[in-house]
Motif scaffolding. Structure first.
Motif, PDB file in Angstrom:
ATOM      1  N   GLU A   1       0.833  -1.207   0.000  1.00  0.00           N
ATOM      2  CA  GLU A   1       0.000   0.000   0.000  1.00  0.00           C
ATOM      3  C   GLU A   1       0.868   1.258   0.000  1.00  0.00           C
ATOM      4  O   GLU A   1       0.585   2.222  -0.716  1.00  0.00           O
ATOM      5  CB  GLU A   1      -0.921  -0.012   1.219  1.00  0.00           C
ATOM      6  N   LYS A   2       1.937   1.243   0.790  1.00  0.00           N
ATOM      7  CA  LYS A   2       2.856   2.388   0.855  1.00  0.00           C
ATOM      8  C   LYS A   2       3.590   2.547  -0.481  1.00  0.00           C
ATOM      9  O   LYS A   2       3.790   3.671  -0.953  1.00  0.00           O
ATOM     10  CB  LYS A   2       3.871   2.220   1.981  1.00  0.00           C
ATOM     11  N   ALA A   3       3.999   1.441  -1.070  1.00  0.00           N
ATOM     12  CA  ALA A   3       4.677   1.495  -2.368  1.00  0.00           C
ATOM     13  C   ALA A   3       3.751   2.083  -3.431  1.00  0.00           C
ATOM     14  O   ALA A   3       4.164   2.923  -4.232  1.00  0.00           O
ATOM     15  CB  ALA A   3       5.163   0.110  -2.778  1.00  0.00           C
ATOM     16  N   ASN A   4       2.508   1.646  -3.423  1.00  0.00           N
ATOM     17  CA  ASN A   4       1.533   2.179  -4.373  1.00  0.00           C
ATOM     18  C   ASN A   4       1.301   3.669  -4.153  1.00  0.00           C
ATOM     19  O   ASN A   4       1.144   4.427  -5.109  1.00  0.00           O
ATOM     20  CB  ASN A   4       0.218   1.415  -4.295  1.00  0.00           C
ATOM     21  N   LYS A   5       1.281   4.084  -2.896  1.00  0.00           N
ATOM     22  CA  LYS A   5       1.117   5.507  -2.580  1.00  0.00           C
ATOM     23  C   LYS A   5       2.315   6.299  -3.116  1.00  0.00           C
ATOM     24  O   LYS A   5       2.147   7.387  -3.685  1.00  0.00           O
ATOM     25  CB  LYS A   5       0.973   5.698  -1.064  1.00  0.00           C
ATOM     26  N   ALA A   6       3.523   5.774  -2.948  1.00  0.00           N
ATOM     27  CA  ALA A   6       4.720   6.446  -3.470  1.00  0.00           C
ATOM     28  C   ALA A   6       4.647   6.563  -4.995  1.00  0.00           C
ATOM     29  O   ALA A   6       4.977   7.616  -5.558  1.00  0.00           O
ATOM     30  CB  ALA A   6       5.987   5.703  -3.039  1.00  0.00           C
ATOM     31  N   ILE A   7       4.196   5.525  -5.658  1.00  0.00           N
ATOM     32  CA  ILE A   7       4.052   5.550  -7.118  1.00  0.00           C
ATOM     33  C   ILE A   7       3.032   6.606  -7.523  1.00  0.00           C
ATOM     34  O   ILE A   7       3.268   7.393  -8.451  1.00  0.00           O
ATOM     35  CB  ILE A   7       3.670   4.154  -7.652  1.00  0.00           C
ATOM     36  N   GLU A   8       1.902   6.641  -6.843  1.00  0.00           N
ATOM     37  CA  GLU A   8       0.880   7.650  -7.133  1.00  0.00           C
ATOM     38  C   GLU A   8       1.410   9.060  -6.884  1.00  0.00           C
ATOM     39  O   GLU A   8       1.151   9.972  -7.679  1.00  0.00           O
ATOM     40  CB  GLU A   8      -0.389   7.406  -6.308  1.00  0.00           C
TER      41      GLU A   8
ATOM     42  N   ALA B   1       4.766   9.063   1.357  1.00  0.00           N
ATOM     43  CA  ALA B   1       4.051   7.789   1.484  1.00  0.00           C
ATOM     44  C   ALA B   1       4.253   7.157   2.860  1.00  0.00           C
ATOM     45  O   ALA B   1       3.377   6.465   3.374  1.00  0.00           O
ATOM     46  CB  ALA B   1       4.502   6.820   0.389  1.00  0.00           C
ATOM     47  N   PHE B   2       5.404   7.411   3.466  1.00  0.00           N
ATOM     48  CA  PHE B   2       5.732   6.817   4.761  1.00  0.00           C
ATOM     49  C   PHE B   2       5.718   7.820   5.907  1.00  0.00           C
ATOM     50  O   PHE B   2       6.120   7.496   7.023  1.00  0.00           O
ATOM     51  CB  PHE B   2       7.109   6.142   4.694  1.00  0.00           C
ATOM     52  N   ALA B   3       5.263   9.037   5.654  1.00  0.00           N
ATOM     53  CA  ALA B   3       5.318  10.118   6.648  1.00  0.00           C
ATOM     54  C   ALA B   3       4.665   9.741   7.974  1.00  0.00           C
ATOM     55  O   ALA B   3       5.213  10.031   9.044  1.00  0.00           O
ATOM     56  CB  ALA B   3       4.672  11.385   6.087  1.00  0.00           C
ATOM     57  N   ASP B   4       3.529   9.089   7.909  1.00  0.00           N
ATOM     58  CA  ASP B   4       2.816   8.734   9.136  1.00  0.00           C
ATOM     59  C   ASP B   4       3.622   7.780  10.017  1.00  0.00           C
ATOM     60  O   ASP B   4       3.488   7.796  11.235  1.00  0.00           O
ATOM     61  CB  ASP B   4       1.448   8.123   8.811  1.00  0.00           C
ATOM     62  N   GLU B   5       4.490   6.998   9.410  1.00  0.00           N
ATOM     63  CA  GLU B   5       5.292   6.034  10.178  1.00  0.00           C
ATOM     64  C   GLU B   5       6.378   6.694  11.018  1.00  0.00           C
ATOM     65  O   GLU B   5       6.893   6.086  11.943  1.00  0.00           O
ATOM     66  CB  GLU B   5       5.919   5.010   9.232  1.00  0.00           C
TER      67      GLU B   5
END
Length: 93
Positions: free
Chosen positions: A3-10, A25-29
């Motif tokens: 899901e994070k990878a897809n968010k980065a791609i988007e 994409a990973f900011a929340d983490e």
């Protein structure tokens, strides 16, 4: 993780720099808002010393999320990334 990878791609498709696409994409983490993630990613955009901005952003995330093990994880990440992509250098990717 997918899901994070897809968010980065988007994010990248929406004209984020490579570093901002990954970091947002990973900011929340790592406890960042999207705006703070974009600001943190700015110095990595276009790479630094030849290293890919997306790689630098990933290493930033690892260092913030796992400060006690960051160097080991970054080394492992670079090794795995290089195995998949032949390099961590922008011009070679």
């Amino acid at each position: 993780m997918a899901e994070k990878a897809n968010k980065a791609i988007e994010n990248h498709k929406n004209f984020y720099s490579c570093s901002a696409a990954v970091l947002c994409a990973f900011a929340d983490e790592i406890g960042l808002s999207e705006n703070d993630a974009k600001a943190a990613a700015a110095p990595f955009a276009g790479g630094r010393m030849g290293k890919c901005g997306a790689v630098l952003a990933s290493e930033y995330i690892l260092s913030k999320k796992y400060p006690d093990r960051a160097q080991q994880l970054i080394s492992e990440f670079e090794s795995e990334f290089t195995g998949m992509n032949r390099s961590v250098m922008c011009r070679e990717l």
